[in-house]
Scaffold this motif. Structure first.
Motif, PDB file in Angstrom:
ATOM      1  N   THR B 187      39.607  54.942  30.210  1.00  0.00           N
ATOM      2  CA  THR B 187      39.942  54.048  31.316  1.00  0.00           C
ATOM      3  C   THR B 187      41.435  53.816  31.333  1.00  0.00           C
ATOM      4  O   THR B 187      42.061  53.733  30.278  1.00  0.00           O
ATOM      5  CB  THR B 187      39.263  52.670  31.108  1.00  0.00           C
ATOM      6  N   VAL B 188      41.993  53.707  32.509  1.00  0.00           N
ATOM      7  CA  VAL B 188      43.358  53.211  32.594  1.00  0.00           C
ATOM      8  C   VAL B 188      43.296  51.930  33.423  1.00  0.00           C
ATOM      9  O   VAL B 188      42.560  51.853  34.406  1.00  0.00           O
ATOM     10  CB  VAL B 188      44.310  54.261  33.202  1.00  0.00           C
ATOM     11  N   GLN B 189      44.013  50.909  32.985  1.00  0.00           N
ATOM     12  CA  GLN B 189      43.835  49.605  33.651  1.00  0.00           C
ATOM     13  C   GLN B 189      44.211  49.679  35.126  1.00  0.00           C
ATOM     14  O   GLN B 189      43.422  49.320  35.978  1.00  0.00           O
ATOM     15  CB  GLN B 189      44.650  48.515  32.960  1.00  0.00           C
ATOM     16  N   ASN B 190      45.403  50.099  35.423  1.00  0.00           N
ATOM     17  CA  ASN B 190      45.771  50.447  36.798  1.00  0.00           C
ATOM     18  C   ASN B 190      45.312  49.417  37.827  1.00  0.00           C
ATOM     19  O   ASN B 190      44.701  49.757  38.833  1.00  0.00           O
ATOM     20  CB  ASN B 190      45.174  51.833  37.119  1.00  0.00           C
ATOM     21  N   ASP B 191      45.610  48.165  37.577  1.00  0.00           N
ATOM     22  CA  ASP B 191      45.132  47.087  38.447  1.00  0.00           C
ATOM     23  C   ASP B 191      46.324  46.279  38.965  1.00  0.00           C
ATOM     24  O   ASP B 191      46.559  45.151  38.534  1.00  0.00           O
ATOM     25  CB  ASP B 191      44.165  46.204  37.652  1.00  0.00           C
ATOM     26  N   PRO B 192      47.089  46.847  39.881  1.00  0.00           N
ATOM     27  CA  PRO B 192      48.294  46.142  40.337  1.00  0.00           C
ATOM     28  C   PRO B 192      47.996  44.810  41.018  1.00  0.00           C
ATOM     29  O   PRO B 192      48.811  43.892  40.934  1.00  0.00           O
ATOM     30  CB  PRO B 192      48.949  47.128  41.319  1.00  0.00           C
ATOM     31  N   SER B 205      57.210  47.591  44.157  1.00  0.00           N
ATOM     32  CA  SER B 205      56.793  46.824  45.326  1.00  0.00           C
ATOM     33  C   SER B 205      55.290  46.962  45.543  1.00  0.00           C
ATOM     34  O   SER B 205      54.657  47.871  45.000  1.00  0.00           O
ATOM     35  CB  SER B 205      57.507  47.375  46.561  1.00  0.00           C
ATOM     36  N   VAL B 206      54.708  46.075  46.328  1.00  0.00           N
ATOM     37  CA  VAL B 206      53.262  46.118  46.573  1.00  0.00           C
ATOM     38  C   VAL B 206      52.871  47.502  47.097  1.00  0.00           C
ATOM     39  O   VAL B 206      51.916  48.120  46.622  1.00  0.00           O
ATOM     40  CB  VAL B 206      52.829  45.015  47.569  1.00  0.00           C
ATOM     41  N   GLU B 207      53.637  48.000  48.053  1.00  0.00           N
ATOM     42  CA  GLU B 207      53.308  49.306  48.638  1.00  0.00           C
ATOM     43  C   GLU B 207      53.418  50.417  47.590  1.00  0.00           C
ATOM     44  O   GLU B 207      52.542  51.277  47.488  1.00  0.00           O
ATOM     45  CB  GLU B 207      54.238  49.608  49.824  1.00  0.00           C
ATOM     46  N   GLY B 208      54.516  50.371  46.825  1.00  0.00           N
ATOM     47  CA  GLY B 208      54.729  51.407  45.808  1.00  0.00           C
ATOM     48  C   GLY B 208      53.654  51.365  44.735  1.00  0.00           C
ATOM     49  O   GLY B 208      53.128  52.401  44.316  1.00  0.00           O
ATOM     50  N   ALA B 209      53.332  50.162  44.294  1.00  0.00           N
ATOM     51  CA  ALA B 209      52.341  50.017  43.241  1.00  0.00           C
ATOM     52  C   ALA B 209      50.962  50.474  43.725  1.00  0.00           C
ATOM     53  O   ALA B 209      50.226  51.136  42.993  1.00  0.00           O
ATOM     54  CB  ALA B 209      52.276  48.562  42.773  1.00  0.00           C
ATOM     55  N   MET B 210      50.629  50.138  44.963  1.00  0.00           N
ATOM     56  CA  MET B 210      49.324  50.558  45.495  1.00  0.00           C
ATOM     57  C   MET B 210      49.290  52.072  45.695  1.00  0.00           C
ATOM     58  O   MET B 210      48.255  52.701  45.492  1.00  0.00           O
ATOM     59  CB  MET B 210      49.014  49.833  46.809  1.00  0.00           C
ATOM     60  N   ARG B 211      50.405  52.641  46.071  1.00  0.00           N
ATOM     61  CA  ARG B 211      50.473  54.102  46.224  1.00  0.00           C
ATOM     62  C   ARG B 211      50.185  54.783  44.884  1.00  0.00           C
ATOM     63  O   ARG B 211      49.372  55.709  44.795  1.00  0.00           O
ATOM     64  CB  ARG B 211      51.866  54.494  46.744  1.00  0.00           C
ATOM     65  N   CYS B 212      50.858  54.317  43.818  1.00  0.00           N
ATOM     66  CA  CYS B 212      50.636  54.901  42.492  1.00  0.00           C
ATOM     67  C   CYS B 212      49.192  54.713  42.053  1.00  0.00           C
ATOM     68  O   CYS B 212      48.560  55.615  41.502  1.00  0.00           O
ATOM     69  CB  CYS B 212      51.566  54.261  41.454  1.00  0.00           C
ATOM     70  N   CYS B 213      48.692  53.525  42.325  1.00  0.00           N
ATOM     71  CA  CYS B 213      47.312  53.188  41.952  1.00  0.00           C
ATOM     72  C   CYS B 213      46.334  54.158  42.623  1.00  0.00           C
ATOM     73  O   CYS B 213      45.444  54.721  41.984  1.00  0.00           O
ATOM     74  CB  CYS B 213      47.027  51.748  42.364  1.00  0.00           C
ATOM     75  N   MET B 214      46.518  54.356  43.911  1.00  0.00           N
ATOM     76  CA  MET B 214      45.590  55.203  44.652  1.00  0.00           C
ATOM     77  C   MET B 214      45.754  56.678  44.288  1.00  0.00           C
ATOM     78  O   MET B 214      44.803  57.447  44.344  1.00  0.00           O
ATOM     79  CB  MET B 214      45.781  54.997  46.155  1.00  0.00           C
TER      80      MET B 214
END
Lengths: 145, 551
Positions: B187-192, B205-214
């Motif tokens: 598992t990777v936590q990956n929960d921005p 940023s929110v957008e950048g973090a969500m992009r990496c997450c997705m």
């Protein structure tokens, strides 16, 4: 006529645990202090600069990362001294070893608050300390109430 | 010494009996006898039509039988054990609780990245006057994982702000050892979202973090079938001051946001939801915490069914890790913390857990000593193997009090979910700091209750003792930091500069394009780019998130 105590608060270093400082900042504000909360990841320079800019009577730091507060507090006190602001009282709270707490008091930290310290005790400690050392700065802008 | 299996406990991971509902494709698990007193169980189970035939009378042991349609699940009739985990964050191997050492001793399955790493600030490079613990880099990841069979180990990478880099390093290590990445399990936590609300690590940023997450969602879904791309975290929310209700509501809200964002990448609920892992904190409010996790399982199943229209039991199933709450530990009379941790662990087990971490009694002094950490593992083993509480699934089902608390928890959480929707959804609420403010207000209230003596904390505001015996506490070895600095200096001096530069340029290009970031990041890791270097490239492209100074 009493002047409001102004305290600059912030979290130094790499420490994301905000709950403690948020709660203590609120406790100080509720006790009538003027709280200037800087937030996270602050350097000693940033904290001291804010304390000078805000004519603060005191600085409150919170360290819950397990990192030693000794170096950081030493730097903060040194910067205050360089700025001729030894009258600003430095307080630190958090996860601190007993021997570190001892060193901190030795080096001139005005109060070390370990986990579980009641809010009223912290308020009293800051009040007592600030009364002992009125601000010497020119044009001190303590707010008159 | 090995992590023992939770006898029977795993059953509730796979087959949840919640509020009289059977949730999930529970047929894979070995069932212990279910003792059910909930009178409407049969009705609920029939209504959900999970292909389970039940026969039950109030107060009798329940047999759950599989229908033919689930034979493929039944064929894999292995019990799924619960897992004893120990978060091992401090510092590097060779020292006390070094991650690698615990992993090697099979005491821990959790690799936690230090904050410095999480921020992408390398060891040995002061950040202004900031000083932190020793950093971890690719080479350090190699080091931590040295001697471990990555093909067999199931590791949880507790890293969010730069999870894409943490995962990239893990993949790079595996590739170097010739392990196919589809064999990697963990598992990777990956929960921005949680990080913005309650785990303020410096972040994109929110957008950048969500992009990496997705990108991680997308990449692992395609290439790493055994990997969980997100650990949806309620624990930090809780530890930041949230009530159990808020923890539950915010966690569910975040989970729906991830499903919605994943849908925009063309990932269906049934592709993604079965991979979700969740993470709760269980604190001292014994029955409330049990009600919370029971409500969580039930609500999750309903959200999947009603909001996303999936009838797939694997999507409805909620697997989750629990950690006892460090914020409840006191410095005063520290041995009392053993009792607190034990009660919290018992509460977690009675509520149902897939894996559990028990905190240590000395955590109000320092990171745990080895002695204290071992006691935490023993606590789990005593609960799991001596008390018999793991022989039954959901043992408190049917208790009028627990059932009514569970219902109350569900109503309250639903009201929050509705409110979040009304406020424009999760991402809007993150940007407006709604969650942060709610959590801070709850923390203030909790503290005021302690200050006024309305909430008793033994040894702190009641039953105090003047003289206390000192306990042994862990102290990090400064040598660790020195070694980490030495390693990074050596790395910088010896890596192929041309390859390193090109790899970072490729990360930048990928970040600007719509391509998935993971391959470029893996290549950068293989070119020995550090966390900080990769993160700085991402920061250039996406900008940073500014955490509000709220109190």
């Amino acid at each position: 006529m009493t002047s409001k105590i102004r305290i600059v608060m912030g979290k130094p270093g790499l420490d994301g645990h905000t709950r403690g400082i948020q709660v203590v900042a609120r406790g100080f504000a509720d006790a009538g202090f003027e709280v200037i909360y800087l937030g996270l990841y602050k350097t000693a320079e940033e904290i001291v600069r804010a304390a000078l800019d805000e004519d603060a009577n005191a600085i409150g730091l919170s360290i819950l990362s397990g990192a030693s507060p000794v170096v950081f507090c030493r730097d903060t006190l040194a910067l205050l001294h360089l700025a001729g602001a030894d009258d600003v009282a430095l307080f630190v709270g958090g996860i601190i070893h007993d021997d570190e707490a001892h060193s901190l008091r030795e080096m001139g930290v005005a109060g070390v608050f370990l986990p579980g310290t009641p809010m009223v005790q912290m308020v009293n400690a800051v009040q007592t300390e600030v009364e002992k050392r009125p601000l010497q700065g020119i044009g001190v802008s303590t707010v008159q109430t | 010494m090995d992590a023992k299996l939770w006898r029977g406990l795993g059953a509730d991971l796979e087959a949840d009996l919640v509020l009289g509902e059977v949730v999930g494709g529970g047929l894979r698990a070995r069932f212990g006898p279910l003792y059910v007193t909930c009178p409407d169980f049969h009705l609920e189970a029939a209504k959900l039509d999970f292909g389970l035939a039940t026969k039950v009378r109030q107060g009798q042991k329940l047999a759950v039988l599989a229908k033919a349609s689930h034979e493929h699940v039944v064929a894999d009739a292995q019990p799924t054990p619960g897992v004893i985990r120990l978060l091992s964050s401090v510092p590097l191997p060779g020292d006390g609780l070094g991650t690698g050492r615990l992993l090697r001793r099979n005491l821990s399955k959790e690799a936690v990245f230090s904050l410095r790493t999480g921020q992408g600030r390398p060891a040995g490079r002061p950040y202004g006057n900031l000083r932190g613990v020793a950093g971890r880099l690719y080479i350090a990841v190699h080091f931590v994982l040295d001697g471990l069979d990555l093909g067999k180990l199931r590791v949880s990478l507790s890293q969010t702000p730069t999870a894409v880099i943490g995962l990239g390093m893990f993949i790079a290590v595996a590739r170097k050892r010739g392990i196919a990445i589809d064999q990697l399990s963990g598992t990777v936590q990956n929960d921005p979202l949680n990080m913005f609300n309650a785990e303020p690590f410096p972040s994109l940023s929110v957008e950048g973090a969500m992009r990496c997450c997705m990108d991680i969602f997308e990449f692992t879904n395609k290439n790493m079938p055994k990997w969980h791309p997100v650990l949806i975290n309620g624990y930090n929310t809780k530890e930041s001051g949230a009530t159990p209700l808020q923890e539950l509501a915010f966690l569910l809200a975040n989970a729906t946001c991830y499903l919605d964002e994943a849908a925009k990448r063309g990932l269906s609920v049934d592709q993604i939801a079965p991979k979700f892992a969740f993470y709760f904190g269980v604190g001292s409010s014994f029955f409330e915490e049990i009600a919370k996790v029971r409500a969580a399982r039930c609500m999750w199943a309903r959200i999947i069914r009603d909001r996303y229209g999936s009838a797939n039991p694997a999507s409805m199933l909620m697997r989750y890790h629990v950690q006892t709450c460090g914020s409840t530990l006191t410095r005063q009379q520290p041995l009392n913390n053993v009792v607190r941790c034990t009660l919290q662990a018992l509460s977690a087990v009675l509520g149902g857990v897939s894996s559990l971490h028990v905190d240590s009694y000395d955590e109000a002094f320092a990171a745990p000593s080895e002695k204290a950490a071992l006691l935490s593992i023993r606590t789990q083993q005593i609960i799991a193997e001596e008390t018999g509480v793991t022989d039954v699934i959901d043992p408190l089902a049917g208790s009028y009090y627990v059932e009514s608390l569970t219902q109350e928890m569900m109503r309250g959480a639903q009201a929050y979910l509705d409110r979040i929707d009304a406020l424009g959804g999760v991402l809007n609420c993150v940007k407006n700091h709604f969650f942060t403010r709610e959590i801070a207000a709850a923390a203030q209230k909790y503290q005021k209750e302690i200050d006024r003596g309305e909430r008793t904390i033994v040894g702190v505001n009641a039953y105090r003792t003047e003289e206390e015996d000192p306990i042994d506490v862990y102290k990090p070895d400064p040598e660790i930091r020195r070694q980490a600095i030495e390693r990074i200096q050596k790395l910088r001096a010896t890596r192929d500069q041309q390859r390193w530069k090109e790899a970072l340029d490729n990360v930048r290009e990928a970040a600007k394009s719509k391509d998935n970031l993971v391959p470029a990041v893996v290549e950068a890791c293989e070119a020995y780019a550090t966390f900080a270097e990769i993160r700085n490239v991402l920061k250039e492209v996406y900008g940073e998130y500014e955490f509000p100074a709220i109190y």
